[in-house]
Design an enzyme around this catalytic site. Sequence first.
Site, PDB file in Angstrom:
ATOM      1  N   LEU A   1       0.826  -1.214   0.000  1.00  0.00           N
ATOM      2  CA  LEU A   1       0.000   0.000   0.000  1.00  0.00           C
ATOM      3  C   LEU A   1       0.857   1.261   0.000  1.00  0.00           C
ATOM      4  O   LEU A   1       1.928   1.304   0.591  1.00  0.00           O
ATOM      5  CB  LEU A   1      -0.991  -0.002   1.164  1.00  0.00           C
ATOM      6  CG  LEU A   1      -0.495  -0.122   2.600  1.00  0.00           C
ATOM      7  CD1 LEU A   1      -0.127   1.236   3.155  1.00  0.00           C
ATOM      8  CD2 LEU A   1      -1.583  -0.752   3.443  1.00  0.00           C
TER       9      LEU A   1
ATOM     10  N   CYS B   1       9.327   4.220   3.078  1.00  0.00           N
ATOM     11  CA  CYS B   1       9.661   2.908   2.501  1.00  0.00           C
ATOM     12  C   CYS B   1      10.876   2.903   1.581  1.00  0.00           C
ATOM     13  O   CYS B   1      11.847   2.199   1.840  1.00  0.00           O
ATOM     14  CB  CYS B   1       8.451   2.361   1.753  1.00  0.00           C
ATOM     15  SG  CYS B   1       7.103   1.972   2.866  1.00  0.00           S
TER      16      CYS B   1
END
Length: 439
Positions: A154, A261
């Site tokens: 996601l 991330c």
Amino acid sequence: MKIAVAGTGYVGLVTGTCLAEAGHTVTCVDKDELKIAMLKKAQSPIYEPGLEEKIVLAQRANRLNFTLDYQKAYAQADVIIVGVATPENEDGSANLQALYTVCKQIADTIETPTLVVVKSTVPVGTNDKIANYFDRLLGNRKNLIEVASNPEFLSQGTALRDTLCAERIVIGTEGGYAEKILKTMYEPFGQPILAMNRRSAEMVKYASNDFLALKISFVNDIANLCEVVGADIEEVTRGMGTDSRIGSQFLSPGIGYGGSCFPKDTKALHWLAEEEGYTLRTIQATIDVNEKQRFKLIQAARKDISSFAGKKIAILGATFKPGTDDLREAPSIPNIRLLLNEGADVHIYDPVGMINLASIFGDAITYGDSVEAVLQDADACFIFTEWKEFKAMDLKSFQQMREARVYDGRNCFPLAAAKEAQILYYSIGRQKIGGHVFA
Ligand code: UDX
């Protein structure tokens, strides 16, 4: 199915909410009292469009609970999903402390067969190590726990859509029981499920994120070359992206990737490879290009402005991308620090990132409540995030500046519009407009 979710960050909270919406009974656990108190009142501690509405609906249906009491939640669960943070250590490796703490709590608590699903991004081999850890802790009760890897893909800002309409669900298991349970859990989503072993599943996550980061660094490298040789990166990526083998996504040039991330996962995979005696040269290059890319705007501005000392600098956008209030690894942060160090008077506006900005910079910068407020009488403007509001603005607004010099790190405007507005306009990988006017 009864599901407990450990950790109410992006991954845990979004996953738990979507599983509740799909019909499961979900209890989200966190050790942070403030977060749990907010969530009980259906207030999301993170900015994610649409999330609070879904939390309200799931709570009303009695399918979503929030608690500090991990013992009760874990003891009653068929599946425990672990979505705690795995931040970066000083050396670039992943810090797994929170993950092991949760595993210890699970082992101390459960009495019936339970599947532990690791959603946190972890180095390849971690799920195997965790399975061994459980075996050691449980001794002759070791059959009570199976461990599965189930990485998430996601993105912040579109997390609900990415979860509810995922292109694939990756599950890494070493036994038929875990695969069966996970397939049942995800059945309501109707998405393709790719089953594989745990190490491959862990690697899919890193390889996917690192490939996207590499794509961005590649396009930034080419953009920099475009500036030198007189090509236009927007035209180049249009030409490249229509080749379906390349694809048009993640080809937007800019001042580099940020967020929680890509920076962490590129370093973690590089570190992991080095530990195994292998150098991932493509990822090393990805990281190097990104580090340098972050300072492209200031480098360009130095050609027009001899010193930032005492100059009013307007900054539009600070978050690492639009649609989030997250400033983690945002390219804006080191740039603001640099400008402050050089004595600039920094005025900033971001549609949702202001509270987080204030917690980093306090009263060292001025927080404007609109684009106009920060542009007024500014000597230069830097754009770090491509919020819709900026892309839709009338470029004549830049004429309120003392000098209409705009350095756009996200290519928000067509060059023709910048020409028409008669501003100095530097963007990434394109021709600079109006460079001759200013002293
Ligand atoms: C990313 C992955 O997309 C997601 O699958 C994974 O689970 C978590 O990491 P996220 O960090 O939320 O998601 O943001 P993403 O939209 O991927 O953007 C990351 C960074 O790359 C941002 O700073 C963005 O501005 C930058 N980016 C993205 C570009 O510079 N160019 C692009 O073409 C795309």
